[in-house]
Design a protein around this motif. Sequence first.
Motif, mmCIF file in Angstrom:
data_model
loop_
_atom_site.group_PDB
_atom_site.id
_atom_site.type_symbol
_atom_site.label_atom_id
_atom_site.label_comp_id
_atom_site.label_asym_id
_atom_site.label_seq_id
_atom_site.Cartn_x
_atom_site.Cartn_y
_atom_site.Cartn_z
ATOM 1 N N VAL A 46 0.820 -1.218 0.000
ATOM 2 C CA VAL A 46 0.000 0.000 0.000
ATOM 3 C C VAL A 46 0.852 1.265 0.000
ATOM 4 C CG1 VAL A 46 -1.767 1.331 1.207
ATOM 5 C CG2 VAL A 46 -1.880 -1.173 1.213
ATOM 6 N N LEU A 47 0.580 2.104 -0.982
ATOM 7 C CA LEU A 47 1.090 3.471 -1.023
ATOM 8 C C LEU A 47 -0.114 4.372 -0.766
ATOM 9 C CD1 LEU A 47 3.366 5.534 -1.688
ATOM 10 C CD2 LEU A 47 2.657 5.369 -4.086
ATOM 11 N N CYS A 48 -0.125 5.071 0.364
ATOM 12 C CA CYS A 48 -1.299 5.859 0.768
ATOM 13 C C CYS A 48 -0.951 7.334 0.852
ATOM 14 C CB CYS A 48 -1.827 5.365 2.106
ATOM 15 S SG CYS A 48 -3.282 6.269 2.693
ATOM 16 N N GLU A 49 -1.849 8.158 0.374
ATOM 17 C CA GLU A 49 -1.631 9.609 0.370
ATOM 18 C C GLU A 49 -1.479 10.167 1.781
ATOM 19 O OE1 GLU A 49 -0.914 12.336 -1.087
ATOM 20 O OE2 GLU A 49 -0.577 11.292 -2.971
ATOM 21 N N LYS A 50 -0.848 11.349 1.830
ATOM 22 C CA LYS A 50 -0.734 12.094 3.080
ATOM 23 C C LYS A 50 -2.029 12.842 3.340
ATOM 24 C CE LYS A 50 -1.060 15.705 1.896
ATOM 25 N NZ LYS A 50 -2.186 16.373 1.161
ATOM 26 N N PRO A 51 -2.359 13.144 4.575
ATOM 27 C CA PRO A 51 -1.779 12.559 5.773
ATOM 28 C C PRO A 51 -2.189 11.091 5.873
ATOM 29 C CG PRO A 51 -3.731 13.802 6.355
ATOM 30 C CD PRO A 51 -3.503 14.033 4.883
ATOM 31 N N LEU A 52 -1.271 10.246 6.330
ATOM 32 C CA LEU A 52 -1.544 8.813 6.328
ATOM 33 C C LEU A 52 -2.817 8.494 7.097
ATOM 34 C CD1 LEU A 52 -0.450 6.086 5.360
ATOM 35 C CD2 LEU A 52 0.734 5.892 7.556
ATOM 36 N N ALA A 53 -3.026 9.182 8.214
ATOM 37 C CA ALA A 53 -4.238 8.964 9.015
ATOM 38 C C ALA A 53 -4.526 10.231 9.806
ATOM 39 C CB ALA A 53 -4.060 7.771 9.947
ATOM 40 N N LEU A 54 -5.643 10.235 10.511
ATOM 41 C CA LEU A 54 -6.062 11.423 11.255
ATOM 42 C C LEU A 54 -5.503 11.464 12.668
ATOM 43 C CD1 LEU A 54 -9.787 11.784 10.134
ATOM 44 C CD2 LEU A 54 -7.706 12.720 9.098
ATOM 45 N N THR A 55 -4.958 10.339 13.154
ATOM 46 C CA THR A 55 -4.364 10.309 14.487
ATOM 47 C C THR A 55 -3.111 9.446 14.461
ATOM 48 O OG1 THR A 55 -5.536 8.324 15.259
ATOM 49 C CG2 THR A 55 -6.673 10.446 15.535
ATOM 50 N N ALA A 56 -2.256 9.670 15.439
ATOM 51 C CA ALA A 56 -1.046 8.857 15.567
ATOM 52 C C ALA A 56 -1.400 7.415 15.910
ATOM 53 C CB ALA A 56 -0.133 9.453 16.628
ATOM 54 N N GLY A 57 -2.471 7.235 16.672
ATOM 55 C CA GLY A 57 -2.916 5.887 17.005
ATOM 56 C C GLY A 57 -3.307 5.095 15.772
ATOM 57 N N GLU A 58 -3.993 5.733 14.841
ATOM 58 C CA GLU A 58 -4.357 5.068 13.597
ATOM 59 C C GLU A 58 -3.117 4.703 12.793
ATOM 60 O OE1 GLU A 58 -8.821 6.878 12.646
ATOM 61 O OE2 GLU A 58 -7.090 7.635 11.538
ATOM 62 N N VAL A 59 -2.141 5.609 12.754
ATOM 63 C CA VAL A 59 -0.892 5.325 12.040
ATOM 64 C C VAL A 59 -0.222 4.087 12.617
ATOM 65 C CG1 VAL A 59 1.453 6.146 11.594
ATOM 66 C CG2 VAL A 59 -0.491 7.683 11.278
ATOM 67 N N MET A 60 -0.169 4.012 13.942
ATOM 68 C CA MET A 60 0.466 2.866 14.596
ATOM 69 C C MET A 60 -0.241 1.569 14.224
ATOM 70 S SD MET A 60 1.335 2.374 18.651
ATOM 71 C CE MET A 60 2.506 3.734 18.590
ATOM 72 N N GLU A 61 -1.563 1.585 14.212
ATOM 73 C CA GLU A 61 -2.322 0.381 13.863
ATOM 74 C C GLU A 61 -2.118 0.006 12.397
ATOM 75 O OE1 GLU A 61 -4.758 -2.943 13.920
ATOM 76 O OE2 GLU A 61 -3.724 -1.856 15.520
ATOM 77 N N MET A 62 -2.026 0.973 11.522
ATOM 78 C CA MET A 62 -1.811 0.688 10.094
ATOM 79 C C MET A 62 -0.471 -0.011 9.875
ATOM 80 S SD MET A 62 -3.327 4.348 8.876
ATOM 81 C CE MET A 62 -3.253 4.336 7.096
ATOM 82 N N PHE A 63 0.556 0.467 10.547
ATOM 83 C CA PHE A 63 1.865 -0.179 10.404
ATOM 84 C C PHE A 63 1.892 -1.533 11.095
ATOM 85 C CE2 PHE A 63 3.326 3.889 8.837
ATOM 86 C CZ PHE A 63 4.312 3.531 7.935
ATOM 87 N N HIS A 64 1.121 -1.675 12.168
ATOM 88 C CA HIS A 64 0.990 -2.987 12.807
ATOM 89 C C HIS A 64 0.368 -3.983 11.829
ATOM 90 C CE1 HIS A 64 0.062 -6.118 15.736
ATOM 91 N NE2 HIS A 64 -1.195 -6.073 15.324
ATOM 92 N N ASP A 76 8.640 8.477 10.136
ATOM 93 C CA ASP A 76 8.156 9.669 9.438
ATOM 94 C C ASP A 76 6.665 9.884 9.689
ATOM 95 O OD1 ASP A 76 10.176 11.048 7.674
ATOM 96 O OD2 ASP A 76 10.490 8.995 7.014
ATOM 97 N N SER A 77 5.907 8.837 9.452
ATOM 98 C CA SER A 77 4.448 8.957 9.482
ATOM 99 C C SER A 77 3.908 9.139 10.895
ATOM 100 C CB SER A 77 3.815 7.717 8.835
ATOM 101 O OG SER A 77 4.227 7.597 7.483
ATOM 102 N N PHE A 78 4.446 8.385 11.848
ATOM 103 C CA PHE A 78 3.961 8.481 13.225
ATOM 104 C C PHE A 78 4.317 9.838 13.822
ATOM 105 C CE2 PHE A 78 4.479 7.873 17.825
ATOM 106 C CZ PHE A 78 3.210 7.420 18.148
ATOM 107 N N GLY A 79 5.555 10.286 13.621
ATOM 108 C CA GLY A 79 5.974 11.576 14.159
ATOM 109 C C GLY A 79 5.169 12.722 13.586
ATOM 110 N N ASN A 80 4.901 12.670 12.281
ATOM 111 C CA ASN A 80 4.118 13.723 11.647
ATOM 112 C C ASN A 80 2.696 13.768 12.205
ATOM 113 O OD1 ASN A 80 5.678 15.139 9.526
ATOM 114 N ND2 ASN A 80 3.716 15.212 8.478
#
Length: 281
Positions: free
Chosen positions: A50-68, A263-267
């Motif tokens: 998956v290549l997903c547009e920015k912002p990857l998600a609306l929260t850092a928690g969502e980003v963490m789950e996506m990478f999980h 990159d994604s989680f910090g942003n």
Amino acid sequence: DWAEKFNLPRSYGSYEDLLADKEIEAVYIPLPNHLHFEWTVKALRAGKQVLCEKPLALTAGEVMEMFHQAEANKRLLMEAFMYRFHPRLAKVIKLLESGAIGEPRLVQSAFTFVFNREQDNYRRSPQMGGGALYDVGCYTVNAARLVFKAEPQEIRAVAHLADQAGIDLTTSLLCNFPGSRQALLASSFELEFQSSLEISGEAGRLYLNRVFSAKDFTTEIVLRQGEKLTSFNFPPADQYQLMVEHFGQAIAGRVTPLVDFHDSFGNALVIEKALRLIQKK
């Protein structure tokens, strides 16, 4: 209709049908911001890269789950910050690493434009992840974190909010990074077009115009060291194509993804904190 117009051999009536096709190896997700999490997770679970547009998600928690989910399904997930793949940015990194301006101590970046599209555009809806900070401010945050190679210790935010929609029309961030380094970041839906990055150190400064929107344009880096000016020129480069090619190379294991979880989680964390500050006011 799209398949017929471009003579494509295969098309689907739904996203589910596409994800069910075992021959599809990778997907690009350019959906409205609030749908990134849902469809990235569904695609990863379906075995897609998956290549997903920015912002990857609306929260850092969502980003963490996506990478999980990416790790659990042994698939690659990368956020589509296309500006990172322009040859000019690679030159900026080399100049910084060579000490051309000394230690970078101040980043000033702005990404603004007058948003005059239809009223039902998702960028006008807070529920759909609208607003200037999500849409274009995410680039300025990413650039500052890239230059300083660190996360901000303190964030201050001021915004002009739309009266009815509730989205941020103009947002300014002051970010304090370790070592007393600072970033001044502006994003807007109501200011004349800007897409700039200036990096200052004790020995000089670098300036880039159209840093986030260089496609189809001849661009340059202006290096000022005292009274000395040096210009590095770059021909037009399709940063989107370069990004997709890099993504393919990363899938094949030939390169390390240029944009990773850090990159994604910090942003996402910076934007989440900034929006919390804005909404309190």
